[in-house]
Design a protein around this motif. Structure first.
Motif, short mmCIF file in Angstrom:
data_model
loop_
_atom_site.label_atom_id
_atom_site.label_comp_id
_atom_site.label_asym_id
_atom_site.label_seq_id
_atom_site.Cartn_x
_atom_site.Cartn_y
_atom_site.Cartn_z
N LEU A 1 101.75 105.53 43.09
CA LEU A 1 102.66 105.16 42.01
C LEU A 1 101.94 105.25 40.67
CD1 LEU A 1 105.41 104.15 41.09
CD2 LEU A 1 104.63 101.82 41.56
N ARG A 2 100.70 104.81 40.61
CA ARG A 2 99.91 104.88 39.38
C ARG A 2 99.73 106.32 38.91
NH1 ARG A 2 96.30 101.96 41.16
NH2 ARG A 2 96.95 100.01 40.20
N ASP A 3 99.46 107.21 39.85
CA ASP A 3 99.29 108.63 39.51
C ASP A 3 100.58 109.19 38.91
OD1 ASP A 3 96.69 108.62 40.39
OD2 ASP A 3 97.15 109.55 42.33
N PHE A 4 101.71 108.85 39.52
CA PHE A 4 102.99 109.34 39.01
C PHE A 4 103.29 108.76 37.62
CE2 PHE A 4 107.53 108.61 38.34
CZ PHE A 4 107.96 109.92 38.29
N LEU A 5 103.18 107.45 37.48
CA LEU A 5 103.49 106.80 36.21
C LEU A 5 102.53 107.20 35.10
CD1 LEU A 5 104.46 103.22 37.43
CD2 LEU A 5 106.00 105.06 36.68
N GLY A 6 101.30 107.54 35.48
CA GLY A 6 100.32 107.99 34.49
C GLY A 6 100.75 109.24 33.75
N GLN A 7 101.61 110.03 34.35
CA GLN A 7 102.12 111.23 33.72
C GLN A 7 103.21 110.92 32.69
OE1 GLN A 7 103.49 113.86 36.84
NE2 GLN A 7 101.71 113.39 38.09
N LEU A 8 103.78 109.71 32.76
CA LEU A 8 104.90 109.34 31.89
C LEU A 8 104.49 108.51 30.70
CD1 LEU A 8 107.45 108.20 34.60
CD2 LEU A 8 107.26 110.43 33.53
N VAL A 9 103.55 107.60 30.92
CA VAL A 9 103.22 106.63 29.85
C VAL A 9 101.92 106.97 29.15
CG1 VAL A 9 104.51 104.80 30.91
CG2 VAL A 9 102.11 105.02 31.44
N LEU B 1 102.48 96.16 46.69
CA LEU B 1 102.01 97.38 47.34
C LEU B 1 100.57 97.24 47.79
CD1 LEU B 1 103.30 99.97 44.70
CD2 LEU B 1 104.33 99.46 46.93
N ASN B 2 100.19 98.03 48.80
CA ASN B 2 98.78 98.11 49.15
C ASN B 2 98.10 99.07 48.17
OD1 ASN B 2 99.06 100.85 50.09
ND2 ASN B 2 99.79 100.08 52.05
N GLU B 3 96.79 99.15 48.21
CA GLU B 3 96.04 99.96 47.24
C GLU B 3 96.42 101.43 47.27
OE1 GLU B 3 91.79 99.52 46.95
OE2 GLU B 3 91.93 97.41 47.52
N GLU B 4 96.63 101.97 48.47
CA GLU B 4 96.95 103.39 48.60
C GLU B 4 98.32 103.72 47.98
OE1 GLU B 4 97.36 106.78 52.10
OE2 GLU B 4 96.61 104.79 52.59
N ASP B 5 99.33 102.92 48.29
CA ASP B 5 100.66 103.16 47.74
C ASP B 5 100.67 102.92 46.22
OD1 ASP B 5 101.65 103.82 50.25
OD2 ASP B 5 102.40 101.80 50.64
N ALA B 6 99.95 101.92 45.77
CA ALA B 6 99.86 101.65 44.34
C ALA B 6 99.18 102.81 43.62
CB ALA B 6 99.11 100.35 44.09
N SER B 7 98.20 103.41 44.25
CA SER B 7 97.50 104.55 43.65
C SER B 7 98.46 105.73 43.46
CB SER B 7 96.32 104.95 44.53
OG SER B 7 95.68 106.09 43.99
#
Length: 88
Positions: free
Chosen positions: A80-88, A72-78
Motif C-alpha cells: 500500500l505504501r508503494d502505491f500511495l507513494g506514487q500519489l502523494v 495491516l501486516n508489514e508486507e501488505d502495508a509495504s
C-alpha cells in the motif's frame, strides 16, 4: 432539545479516485479524495476494511502508520505504501 452548535459546516470541491488492485495477499479497494482541506494531504478510504486515514508524504515515512491505520501486516502495508507513494 437544545440548539445544535456547529464547529464548522462547509461544502468543498473534491477530486476522488476509485482504484482497486491486488497485492500478493490482499485486495485493496480504495477511494482517494483530494481537497483543499488537511494541508494538501489525501483522505484515503479502504472500502473493504471500512478504515480511513489522512495521508501525506510525511505519513508514508512514519514507521507503523499504515499498519496501525489499516490494521495491516508489514508486507501488505509495504504494498500500500508503494502505491500511495506514487500519489502523494
Amino acid at each position: 432539545m437544545s440548539e445544535r452548535f456547529f464547529l464548522y459546516d462547509e461544502t468543498v470541491e473534491t477530486k476522488t479516485r476509485f482504484v482497486s488492485f491486488m497485492g500478493e495477499h490482499q485486495r485493496f479497494d480504495l477511494a482517494i479524495i483530494q481537497s483543499d482541506r488537511y494541508f494538501g494531504k489525501h483522505l484515503v478510504l479502504d472500502i473493504q476494511s471500512n478504515r480511513f486515514a489522512i495521508i501525506g508524504a510525511d505519513d508514508l515515512k512514519e514507521p507503523g502508520y499504515l499498519e496501525f491505520a489499516y490494521k495491516l501486516n508489514e508486507e501488505d502495508a509495504s504494498e500500500l505504501r508503494d502505491f500511495l507513494g506514487q500519489l502523494v
